[in-house]
Design a protein around this motif. Structure first.
Motif, PDB file in Angstrom:
ATOM      1  N   PHE A 172       0.830  -1.204   0.000  1.00 53.58           N
ATOM      2  CA  PHE A 172       0.000   0.000   0.000  1.00 53.58           C
ATOM      3  C   PHE A 172       0.867   1.257   0.000  1.00 53.58           C
ATOM      4  N   ARG A 173       1.948   1.236   0.772  1.00 55.56           N
ATOM      5  CA  ARG A 173       2.819   2.414   0.843  1.00 55.56           C
ATOM      6  C   ARG A 173       3.363   2.789  -0.527  1.00 55.56           C
ATOM      7  N   ASN A 174       3.683   1.799  -1.320  1.00 56.58           N
ATOM      8  CA  ASN A 174       4.337   2.061  -2.597  1.00 56.58           C
ATOM      9  C   ASN A 174       3.384   2.524  -3.689  1.00 56.58           C
ATOM     10  N   ILE A 175       2.204   1.968  -3.752  1.00 57.83           N
ATOM     11  CA  ILE A 175       1.297   2.247  -4.860  1.00 57.83           C
ATOM     12  C   ILE A 175       0.085   3.077  -4.447  1.00 57.83           C
ATOM     13  N   LEU A 176      -0.584   2.678  -3.381  1.00 56.29           N
ATOM     14  CA  LEU A 176      -1.846   3.336  -3.038  1.00 56.29           C
ATOM     15  C   LEU A 176      -1.705   4.573  -2.156  1.00 56.29           C
ATOM     16  N   PHE A 177      -0.566   4.714  -1.514  1.00 55.72           N
ATOM     17  CA  PHE A 177      -0.394   5.894  -0.661  1.00 55.72           C
ATOM     18  C   PHE A 177      -0.567   7.196  -1.438  1.00 55.72           C
ATOM     19  N   PRO A 178      -0.022   7.329  -2.658  1.00 57.12           N
ATOM     20  CA  PRO A 178      -0.262   8.576  -3.416  1.00 57.12           C
ATOM     21  C   PRO A 178      -1.754   8.833  -3.673  1.00 57.12           C
ATOM     22  N   VAL A 179      -2.514   7.785  -3.901  1.00 54.51           N
ATOM     23  CA  VAL A 179      -3.962   7.953  -4.116  1.00 54.51           C
ATOM     24  C   VAL A 179      -4.602   8.550  -2.868  1.00 54.51           C
ATOM     25  N   VAL A 180      -4.240   8.006  -1.710  1.00 52.85           N
ATOM     26  CA  VAL A 180      -4.816   8.479  -0.448  1.00 52.85           C
ATOM     27  C   VAL A 180      -4.418   9.933  -0.197  1.00 52.85           C
ATOM     28  N   VAL A 181      -3.151  10.254  -0.374  1.00 51.23           N
ATOM     29  CA  VAL A 181      -2.682  11.622  -0.129  1.00 51.23           C
ATOM     30  C   VAL A 181      -3.367  12.606  -1.078  1.00 51.23           C
ATOM     31  N   ILE A 182      -3.442  12.262  -2.350  1.00 53.07           N
ATOM     32  CA  ILE A 182      -4.089  13.146  -3.320  1.00 53.07           C
ATOM     33  C   ILE A 182      -5.563  13.316  -2.977  1.00 53.07           C
ATOM     34  N   HIS A 183      -6.220  12.231  -2.570  1.00 56.10           N
ATOM     35  CA  HIS A 183      -7.639  12.333  -2.223  1.00 56.10           C
ATOM     36  C   HIS A 183      -7.825  13.207  -0.986  1.00 56.10           C
ATOM     37  N   ILE A 184      -6.961  13.065   0.001  1.00 54.47           N
ATOM     38  CA  ILE A 184      -7.060  13.898   1.203  1.00 54.47           C
ATOM     39  C   ILE A 184      -6.902  15.377   0.819  1.00 54.47           C
ATOM     40  N   LEU A 185      -5.946  15.687  -0.037  1.00 54.24           N
ATOM     41  CA  LEU A 185      -5.762  17.075  -0.477  1.00 54.24           C
ATOM     42  C   LEU A 185      -6.997  17.599  -1.209  1.00 54.24           C
ATOM     43  N   HIS A 186      -7.578  16.757  -2.066  1.00 55.36           N
ATOM     44  CA  HIS A 186      -8.776  17.175  -2.799  1.00 55.36           C
ATOM     45  C   HIS A 186      -9.955  17.393  -1.835  1.00 55.36           C
ATOM     46  N   VAL A 187     -10.081  16.541  -0.824  1.00 57.08           N
ATOM     47  CA  VAL A 187     -11.158  16.709   0.156  1.00 57.08           C
ATOM     48  C   VAL A 187     -10.956  18.008   0.941  1.00 57.08           C
ATOM     49  N   LEU A 188      -9.717  18.314   1.296  1.00 55.47           N
ATOM     50  CA  LEU A 188      -9.449  19.585   1.980  1.00 55.47           C
ATOM     51  C   LEU A 188      -9.853  20.769   1.105  1.00 55.47           C
ATOM     52  N   ILE A 189      -9.556  20.703  -0.177  1.00 56.22           N
ATOM     53  CA  ILE A 189      -9.972  21.764  -1.110  1.00 56.22           C
ATOM     54  C   ILE A 189     -11.500  21.838  -1.151  1.00 56.22           C
ATOM     55  N   GLY A 190     -12.152  20.672  -1.220  1.00 62.43           N
ATOM     56  CA  GLY A 190     -13.613  20.642  -1.246  1.00 62.43           C
ATOM     57  C   GLY A 190     -14.221  21.260  -0.004  1.00 62.43           C
ATOM     58  N   ILE A 191     -13.655  20.961   1.161  1.00 64.17           N
ATOM     59  CA  ILE A 191     -14.157  21.545   2.408  1.00 64.17           C
ATOM     60  C   ILE A 191     -13.959  23.056   2.399  1.00 64.17           C
ATOM     61  N   ALA A 192     -12.808  23.511   1.913  1.00 67.32           N
ATOM     62  CA  ALA A 192     -12.571  24.963   1.825  1.00 67.32           C
ATOM     63  C   ALA A 192     -13.603  25.627   0.913  1.00 67.32           C
ATOM     64  N   LEU A 193     -13.932  24.976  -0.189  1.00 65.47           N
ATOM     65  CA  LEU A 193     -14.948  25.531  -1.097  1.00 65.47           C
ATOM     66  C   LEU A 193     -16.313  25.595  -0.406  1.00 65.47           C
ATOM     67  N   LEU A 194     -16.661  24.546   0.339  1.00 63.13           N
ATOM     68  CA  LEU A 194     -17.948  24.539   1.046  1.00 63.13           C
ATOM     69  C   LEU A 194     -17.992  25.621   2.123  1.00 63.13           C
ATOM     70  N   VAL A 195     -16.878  25.824   2.817  1.00 66.43           N
ATOM     71  CA  VAL A 195     -16.822  26.891   3.826  1.00 66.43           C
ATOM     72  C   VAL A 195     -17.015  28.250   3.156  1.00 66.43           C
ATOM     73  N   ARG A 196     -16.403  28.439   1.999  1.00 71.36           N
ATOM     74  CA  ARG A 196     -16.575  29.704   1.272  1.00 71.36           C
ATOM     75  C   ARG A 196     -18.041  29.909   0.878  1.00 71.36           C
ATOM     76  N   ILE A 197     -18.695  28.854   0.439  1.00 72.70           N
ATOM     77  CA  ILE A 197     -20.112  28.974   0.079  1.00 72.70           C
ATOM     78  C   ILE A 197     -20.930  29.324   1.317  1.00 72.70           C
ATOM     79  N   GLY A 198     -20.593  28.710   2.454  1.00 68.97           N
ATOM     80  CA  GLY A 198     -21.291  29.047   3.701  1.00 68.97           C
ATOM     81  C   GLY A 198     -21.172  30.526   4.021  1.00 68.97           C
ATOM     82  N   TRP A 199     -19.969  31.077   3.844  1.00 71.42           N
ATOM     83  CA  TRP A 199     -19.771  32.507   4.067  1.00 71.42           C
ATOM     84  C   TRP A 199     -20.592  33.318   3.061  1.00 71.42           C
TER      85      TRP A 199
END
Length: 181
Positions: free
Chosen positions: A118-145
């Motif tokens: 998992f560390r070698n192949i799937l870890f980049p998928v998890v990290v990229i997805h976490i970054l995208h989710v953080l961006i998504g949450i930031a967008l939702l917070v902006r919409i809330g404002w």
């Protein structure tokens, strides 16, 4: 120019700007899809053994689905100009998004300890997805404002629609990750 021509010109400028943002969102989703597809192709090509999947990853599917339902509800409320209801639904989606991140990180740590592949192949998928989710949450917070200052309403949904589309895209990507695992 008379007032009618000025009003028409402003309306067409707004429509062009909305179309540009919509196209940029589609392009971002397409490029993210290409990244994830490439990582999955590498993973499949490596013919990895069965990978242990933490139960938390399955629970996160439920969290993502419920979050998307709240986003659908928020979008419907915005179209009806029920901004308080839209804000409440959006707040619930943000809380679920944060819960998703916590569960995601816990499951990833567990998976890292169990399966070295998992560390070698799937870890980049998890990290990229976490970054995208953080961006998504930031967008939702902006919409809330924006809801609080009345910049999002039934006649002005462009940014919110794009962010909501992006949020649903993240849920679909997570579904694909879990299915492939």
């Amino acid at each position: 120019m008379n007032e009618k021509e000025i009003a028409f010109q402003r309306a067409s400028e707004k429509e062009r700007a909305r179309k540009a943002w919509r196209d940029m969102t589609k392009l971002f989703i397409l490029s993210s899809s290409i990244i994830f597809t490439t990582l999955f192709i590498v993973w499949i090509a490596r013919q990895l053994p069965d990978i242990y999947m933490p139960a938390s990853y399955r629970w996160n599917l439920l969290v993502a689905a419920i979050s998307s339902l709240f986003i659908f509800q928020s979008a419907a409320s915005i179209k009806k100009d029920e901004l308080k209801s839209a804000g409440q639904s959006l707040h619930a989606a943000i809380v679920l998004g944060l819960a998703f991140l916590v569960i995601h990180i816990i499951g990833s740590n567990e998976l890292l300890q169990v399966n070295s592949a998992f560390r070698n192949i799937l870890f980049p998928v998890v990290v990229i997805h976490i970054l995208h989710v953080l961006i998504g949450i930031a967008l939702l917070v902006r919409i809330g404002w924006q809801l609080k200052v009345y910049k999002v309403h039934s006649r002005e949904t462009g940014f919110a629609s794009n962010a909501f589309r992006y949020w649903h895209f993240l849920g679909v990507i997570w579904l694909l990750v879990v299915v492939f695992l």
